[in-house]
Design a protein around this motif. Structure first.
Motif, short mmCIF file in Angstrom:
data_model
loop_
_atom_site.label_atom_id
_atom_site.label_comp_id
_atom_site.label_asym_id
_atom_site.label_seq_id
_atom_site.Cartn_x
_atom_site.Cartn_y
_atom_site.Cartn_z
N ASP A 50 0.83 -1.20 0.00
CA ASP A 50 0.00 0.00 0.00
C ASP A 50 0.87 1.25 0.00
OD1 ASP A 50 -2.30 1.49 0.03
OD2 ASP A 50 -2.47 1.45 2.22
N LYS A 51 1.79 1.33 -0.93
CA LYS A 51 2.68 2.49 -1.06
C LYS A 51 2.04 3.49 -1.99
CE LYS A 51 6.82 -0.34 -0.42
NZ LYS A 51 8.10 -0.79 -1.02
N TRP A 52 1.43 4.54 -1.43
CA TRP A 52 0.71 5.51 -2.24
C TRP A 52 1.64 6.24 -3.21
CZ3 TRP A 52 2.55 10.38 -1.90
CH2 TRP A 52 3.26 10.74 -0.75
N TRP A 53 2.92 6.33 -2.84
CA TRP A 53 3.86 7.04 -3.72
C TRP A 53 4.33 6.18 -4.90
CZ3 TRP A 53 4.74 5.57 1.32
CH2 TRP A 53 5.63 4.51 1.52
N ASP A 54 3.94 4.91 -4.86
CA ASP A 54 4.29 4.02 -5.97
C ASP A 54 2.97 3.68 -6.69
OD1 ASP A 54 5.40 2.30 -7.71
OD2 ASP A 54 5.95 0.75 -6.24
N GLN A 55 2.64 4.46 -7.73
CA GLN A 55 1.32 4.39 -8.33
C GLN A 55 1.38 4.30 -9.85
OE1 GLN A 55 -0.68 8.41 -8.43
NE2 GLN A 55 0.86 8.84 -6.84
N THR A 56 0.21 4.07 -10.46
CA THR A 56 0.09 4.00 -11.92
C THR A 56 -0.47 5.31 -12.45
OG1 THR A 56 -0.31 1.62 -11.87
CG2 THR A 56 -1.06 2.81 -13.82
N ASP A 57 0.13 5.84 -13.47
CA ASP A 57 -0.38 7.06 -14.10
C ASP A 57 -1.75 6.79 -14.69
OD1 ASP A 57 1.82 8.48 -13.45
OD2 ASP A 57 2.79 8.34 -15.42
N LEU A 58 -2.63 7.77 -14.62
CA LEU A 58 -3.99 7.64 -15.13
C LEU A 58 -3.95 7.54 -16.67
CD1 LEU A 58 -6.79 7.60 -13.78
CD2 LEU A 58 -7.07 9.98 -14.51
N THR A 59 -4.52 6.44 -17.18
CA THR A 59 -4.54 6.24 -18.63
C THR A 59 -5.96 6.28 -19.21
OG1 THR A 59 -4.67 3.82 -18.36
CG2 THR A 59 -2.47 4.80 -18.55
N LYS A 60 -6.98 6.11 -18.35
CA LYS A 60 -8.36 6.09 -18.85
C LYS A 60 -9.22 6.92 -17.93
CE LYS A 60 -11.99 2.86 -20.31
NZ LYS A 60 -12.33 1.41 -20.46
N LEU A 61 -9.86 7.96 -18.51
CA LEU A 61 -10.70 8.86 -17.74
C LEU A 61 -12.07 8.96 -18.40
CD1 LEU A 61 -11.15 10.91 -15.47
CD2 LEU A 61 -10.12 12.67 -16.94
N ILE A 62 -13.11 8.56 -17.67
CA ILE A 62 -14.48 8.58 -18.19
C ILE A 62 -15.30 9.58 -17.39
CG2 ILE A 62 -16.56 7.23 -18.65
CD1 ILE A 62 -14.83 4.76 -18.85
N LEU A 63 -15.75 10.63 -18.07
CA LEU A 63 -16.53 11.70 -17.44
C LEU A 63 -17.90 11.82 -18.10
CD1 LEU A 63 -13.69 14.38 -17.32
CD2 LEU A 63 -14.38 12.84 -15.48
N ALA A 64 -18.36 10.76 -18.73
CA ALA A 64 -19.60 10.79 -19.53
C ALA A 64 -20.83 11.02 -18.66
CB ALA A 64 -19.74 9.49 -20.30
N SER A 65 -21.88 11.55 -19.32
CA SER A 65 -23.21 11.69 -18.71
C SER A 65 -23.18 12.49 -17.42
CB SER A 65 -23.83 10.30 -18.47
OG SER A 65 -23.94 9.59 -19.69
N ASN A 66 -22.57 13.66 -17.48
CA ASN A 66 -22.59 14.61 -16.38
C ASN A 66 -23.18 15.92 -16.88
OD1 ASN A 66 -21.31 13.43 -13.85
ND2 ASN A 66 -19.79 12.85 -15.39
N LEU A 67 -22.86 17.03 -16.20
CA LEU A 67 -23.38 18.35 -16.58
C LEU A 67 -22.25 19.32 -16.86
CD1 LEU A 67 -26.15 18.57 -13.79
CD2 LEU A 67 -26.46 17.88 -16.18
N LEU A 68 -21.16 18.81 -17.37
CA LEU A 68 -19.96 19.63 -17.59
C LEU A 68 -20.17 20.60 -18.75
CD1 LEU A 68 -17.25 16.81 -17.34
CD2 LEU A 68 -18.06 18.35 -15.52
N THR A 69 -19.75 21.84 -18.55
CA THR A 69 -19.80 22.84 -19.62
C THR A 69 -18.41 23.14 -20.18
OG1 THR A 69 -19.67 24.62 -17.97
CG2 THR A 69 -21.88 23.91 -18.68
#
Length: 607
Positions: A73-92
């Protein structure tokens, strides 16, 4: 690219993490995203994206305030974000801080209220899939052309009225969906998309397609339905790998000649104003399997359409066709012919109602034998010897090559009671599936038919002198269609109960006093013609067993009573009972059609 091993300094004494949890995003979700490299925030009614999302791989996370000694559980040893899903929200809008996620390969923000896209998108060098469909975008920024690794771009259902020339810089793009926008033209630069496989520009206001489309030589599918296209560039015909072309609901008056589209399997040009299809059009479509010509102004189809030996579906609904080329019936692969809405004069309505196979059989039967003795490639029968592949004499000759090519033996109208052995040999070698022996003088089932029974599906013995059938017919297990009209039959052998594939049987103009009981053993029977016999009664219980029966013709018999139980046979779509001696149902009800007859009969059950 995903990268493990991003390390930060351990928190110093006195470190205070933010206690305010970002709206709509739980800390545990962000923690899991750091491990998996994927973050799904769809359907959360978010109006903005918390900064913690954009800085997920930068800031010290909330869980860091409790130092864990767990090696897993080493938070400083992590995976870079490769997939971001923000669908079906109210973003302008999307923040320029998205540049903090350089490893992104998938960004999905469809079904929001975006009116613009950030310039920072151009810096996402690893982005391969971008979905901004179903928003309120009126333009696409030129920075999109900088995303060199982009393979899929979906911008459908927005308000775009133009596209940037830079779009053509996406050298690795394979899938581009621009449908349901306000586009009136496509930029010339789009020709730079040399690796694109699918192009969807349907439901726009395009007047034409650019000539530069010729350089998009990897295209497999083009969908340009529902536009205002009145003409097409000749260069469209150079797309040798194109397999599907959709041009329905446009303003085309001329069908394009696709000179080199040798891979084209589906051509959809319905709902246009096309008035002519020529032999030249047909000659350029060697691989076509679906040809949609519906809702045009065609008055004729070329005879050469029979050369389309891969054709499976032909739709000519709502044209001005008075008939079809007879040779169309010889295409073995053809499974569907749709001709509704044409002023057909050469094909009776009842034949059309029986479906594709009946239409094909009728067309084949109309291929006439030449009278000049020279032979004609439009027929299945040759009348001279001395030509390559001709078997038999001047009267009884057949073309062996055509028998093998079409897997069909037409030995009709010979006025004979015997088929030469060499003809059966050709039929056997050709593995024929269809045999026409009609209009001859046979008094019994020809023995030679047994030789080809392994493949036989259609057998026409109409207009002969048969008073009975040999029980061997029960061995033709693949038989689907049997035509026995205009003979002298009084019954059918019970051995036929083994014909489980039987779909159509024609018993018109024989000497039947009742429907043969064996008919009720055909589970797939769809069409039964028993008109013009001497049938005295209807076996409603037997007919109810035929769950697939759609057409039943019992006209011109001696039926004195119609059983009310027949009204329970709702599977029947066409019921013909006129010309019999019964008084109920009355002629007025018969004239209203099948549904009215069945409803009337069903009502009499209660009475």
């Amino acid at each position: 690219m995903a990268a493990r091993g991003r390390r930060f300094g351990r928190p110093q004494p006195g470190f205070q993490a933010k206690k305010d949890e970002p709206a709509g995003v739980h800390a545990s979700i962000l923690k899991q995203a750091r491990k998996s490299g994927q973050l799904n925030l769809s359907g959360r009614s978010l109006q903005t994206i918390p900064d913690t999302v954009w800085r997920i791989n930068i800031d010290v996370p909330e869980e860091a305030k409790t130092v864990s000694m767990d090696a897993d559980d080493k938070w400083w040893d992590q995976t870079d974000l490769t997939k971001l899903i923000l669908a079906s929200n109210l973003l302008t809008s999307i923040s320029d801080d998205i540049s903090n996620l350089p490893a992104l390969s998938v960004l999905d923000v469809h079904d929001n209220q975006l009116e613009s896209l950030p310039e920072a998108l151009g810096g996402l060098e690893n982005l391969q899939k971008l979905d901004v469909s179903r928003n309120k975008l009126k333009s696409i920024p030129s920075c999109i052309g900088k995303i060199q690794n982009l393979k899929s771009l979906h911008v459908e259902n927005n308000q775009l009225d133009q596209l940037p020339e830079d779009l053509g810089n996406l050298l690795y793009l394979e899938d581009l969906d621009l449908s349901n926008n306000e586009l009136t033209s496509l930029p010339c630069g789009i020709g730079g998309l040399s690796k694109i496989l699918k192009l969807n520009v349907a439901n726009n206001k395009l007047k034409s397609l650019p000539p530069e489309i010729a350089t998009m030589n990897a295209l497999r599918q083009i969908d340009a339905n529902h536009n205002e296209i009145s003409s097409l560039p000749a260069q469209l015909g150079t797309l040798t790998k194109l397999e599907q072309l959709y041009l329905r609901h446009n303003k085309l008056t001329v069908l394009p000649v696709l000179t080199d589209c040798i891979s084209l399997k589906e051509l959809h040009v319905g709902n246009n104003q096309i008035s002519v299809m020529t032999a030249e059009h047909v000659s350029q479509l060697p691989a076509i399997s679906v040809l949609d010509l519906r809702d045009n102004k065609l008055a004729k189809l070329p005879e050469e359409i029979a050369q389309l030996q891969a054709l499976e579906r032909l739709d000519v609904t709502n044209n001005d066709l008075p008939g079809l080329p007879y040779k169309l019936g010889t295409i073995n692969t053809l499974k569907s012919i749709v001709v509704d809405g044409n002023p057909m004069k050469s094909i009776r309505r009842d034949i059309i109602m029986r479906g594709t196979q009946e239409i094909k059989k009728y067309l084949r039967s109309r291929i006439e034998e030449p009278t000049d003795g020279s032979g004609d490639s439009t027929t299945g029968v040759q009348s001279t010897e001395g030509q390559s592949g001709v078997i038999g004499g001047p009267k009884d000759g057949i073309n062996a090559h055509e028998v093998c090519q079409f897997k069909s033996l037409d030995y009709s109208n010979k006025k004979c009671n015997h088929v030469p052995e060499e003809v059966w040999k050709v039929a056997l070698e050709g593995e024929v599936t269809s045999i026409n022996l009609s209009k001859n003088c046979f008094t019994e089932l020809p023995e030679g038919v047994m030789l080809v029974s392994d493949h036989l599906k259609e057998l026409n013995l109409g207009f002969n002198r048969l008073s009975s059938l040999h029980s061997d017919i029960g061995l033709y297990f693949k038989l689907t269609t049997l035509d026995l009209r205009n003979n002298q039959l009084t019954d059918l052998p019970s051995d036929m109960s083994s014909l489980k594939e039987m779909r159509e049987i024609i018993l018109s103009c024989n000497r039947l006093v009742k429907l043969p009981a064996v008919i009720f053993k055909f589970p797939k029977l769809e069409i039964l013609f028993a008109n013009d016999n001497k049938i005295e009664s209807i076996d409603a219980d037997g007919i109810k067993q035929l769950s697939c029966l759609a057409t039943l013709d019992l006209q011109n018999n001696n039926i004195g009573q119609v059983p009310p139980e027949l009204g329970l046979c709702k599977q029947i779509k066409s019921l013909q009972l006129s010309g019999n001696s019964f008084r109920i149902p009355r002629p007025a009800i018969l004239a209203k059609g099948t549904n009215a007859i069945l409803d009337f009969l069903k009502g009499r059950i209660a009475e």
